[in-house]
Design a protein around this motif. Sequence first.
Motif, PDB file in Angstrom:
ATOM      1  N   THR A  46      14.995  -5.900   5.812  1.00  0.00           N
ATOM      2  CA  THR A  46      14.899  -6.761   6.990  1.00  0.00           C
ATOM      3  C   THR A  46      16.288  -7.034   7.564  1.00  0.00           C
ATOM      4  O   THR A  46      16.506  -6.929   8.777  1.00  0.00           O
ATOM      5  N   ARG A  47      17.223  -7.346   6.689  1.00  0.00           N
ATOM      6  CA  ARG A  47      18.605  -7.624   7.137  1.00  0.00           C
ATOM      7  C   ARG A  47      19.213  -6.417   7.837  1.00  0.00           C
ATOM      8  O   ARG A  47      19.899  -6.547   8.850  1.00  0.00           O
ATOM      9  N   LEU A  48      18.921  -5.214   7.317  1.00  0.00           N
ATOM     10  CA  LEU A  48      19.492  -3.988   7.891  1.00  0.00           C
ATOM     11  C   LEU A  48      18.670  -3.438   9.055  1.00  0.00           C
ATOM     12  O   LEU A  48      19.103  -2.505   9.730  1.00  0.00           O
ATOM     13  N   GLY A  49      17.467  -3.986   9.237  1.00  0.00           N
ATOM     14  CA  GLY A  49      16.612  -3.505  10.322  1.00  0.00           C
ATOM     15  C   GLY A  49      16.025  -2.131  10.080  1.00  0.00           C
ATOM     16  O   GLY A  49      15.826  -1.365  11.017  1.00  0.00           O
ATOM     17  N   VAL A  50      15.752  -1.811   8.805  1.00  0.00           N
ATOM     18  CA  VAL A  50      15.156  -0.513   8.481  1.00  0.00           C
ATOM     19  C   VAL A  50      13.717  -0.689   8.019  1.00  0.00           C
ATOM     20  O   VAL A  50      13.330  -1.754   7.521  1.00  0.00           O
ATOM     21  N   VAL A  93       8.874   6.103   9.111  1.00  0.00           N
ATOM     22  CA  VAL A  93       9.777   5.089   8.559  1.00  0.00           C
ATOM     23  C   VAL A  93      11.170   5.649   8.316  1.00  0.00           C
ATOM     24  O   VAL A  93      11.372   6.858   8.242  1.00  0.00           O
ATOM     25  N   ASP A  94      12.120   4.734   8.150  1.00  0.00           N
ATOM     26  CA  ASP A  94      13.496   5.124   7.834  1.00  0.00           C
ATOM     27  C   ASP A  94      13.638   5.565   6.382  1.00  0.00           C
ATOM     28  O   ASP A  94      14.397   6.476   6.071  1.00  0.00           O
ATOM     29  N   SER A 100      13.346   9.300   0.139  1.00  0.00           N
ATOM     30  CA  SER A 100      13.793  10.033   1.317  1.00  0.00           C
ATOM     31  C   SER A 100      14.319   9.017   2.320  1.00  0.00           C
ATOM     32  O   SER A 100      13.677   7.989   2.565  1.00  0.00           O
ATOM     33  N   GLY A 101      15.497   9.303   2.850  1.00  0.00           N
ATOM     34  CA  GLY A 101      16.120   8.404   3.815  1.00  0.00           C
ATOM     35  C   GLY A 101      16.921   9.178   4.835  1.00  0.00           C
ATOM     36  O   GLY A 101      16.927  10.410   4.822  1.00  0.00           O
TER      37      GLY A 101
END
Length: 174
Positions: free
Chosen positions: A27-31, A105-106, A133-134
């Motif tokens: 949430t903090r990173l927006g991912v 998704v990220d 996976s990212g």
Amino acid sequence: MSGSAPSGPGSDGGSGHDAAALVALATRLGVTVGTAESLTGGAVASEIVTVAGASSCFEGAVVSYSHAAKERVLGVSHELLERVGAVDAEVAEAMARGARTALGVDWSVSTTGVAGPEPHDGHPVGTVFVGVSGPTGDFSQRLTLTGDRAGIRAATVARAIDILTTQIAFTANA
């Protein structure tokens, strides 16, 4: 980021990042995050959504217990599954990659392995692979767990969440 690292016998998930830490970080990173689960049958997703606010980062899950579902829904290669079976680092990475695409998704985490009570495809009970996976690539980790079916599945859930959180944090801090 492709590779694998073993963990020792008796690994039980130990202490590490929990679902609340994952949700807070994402949430903090927006991912956004999602899961592709075989061995855990949706338990990783279930653990994540127990956290208030999970909807800010969690998009969904694919439970792909059969080879056919892994192929059809996640795009895991039929040839790969025929060659190595479902309990494999490459399969874990392909599952995670497929979930990233399917869910948009990220980051995605996958679980595949043998919870027992019997060995499967030549792998002993407790052999587990967690894939991630990212944006920077794919990663897998082999776990060697002990215990009964429920204990192996619970340890896999804890480790999958910890591994995903660690990878997200590592990338954010790189």
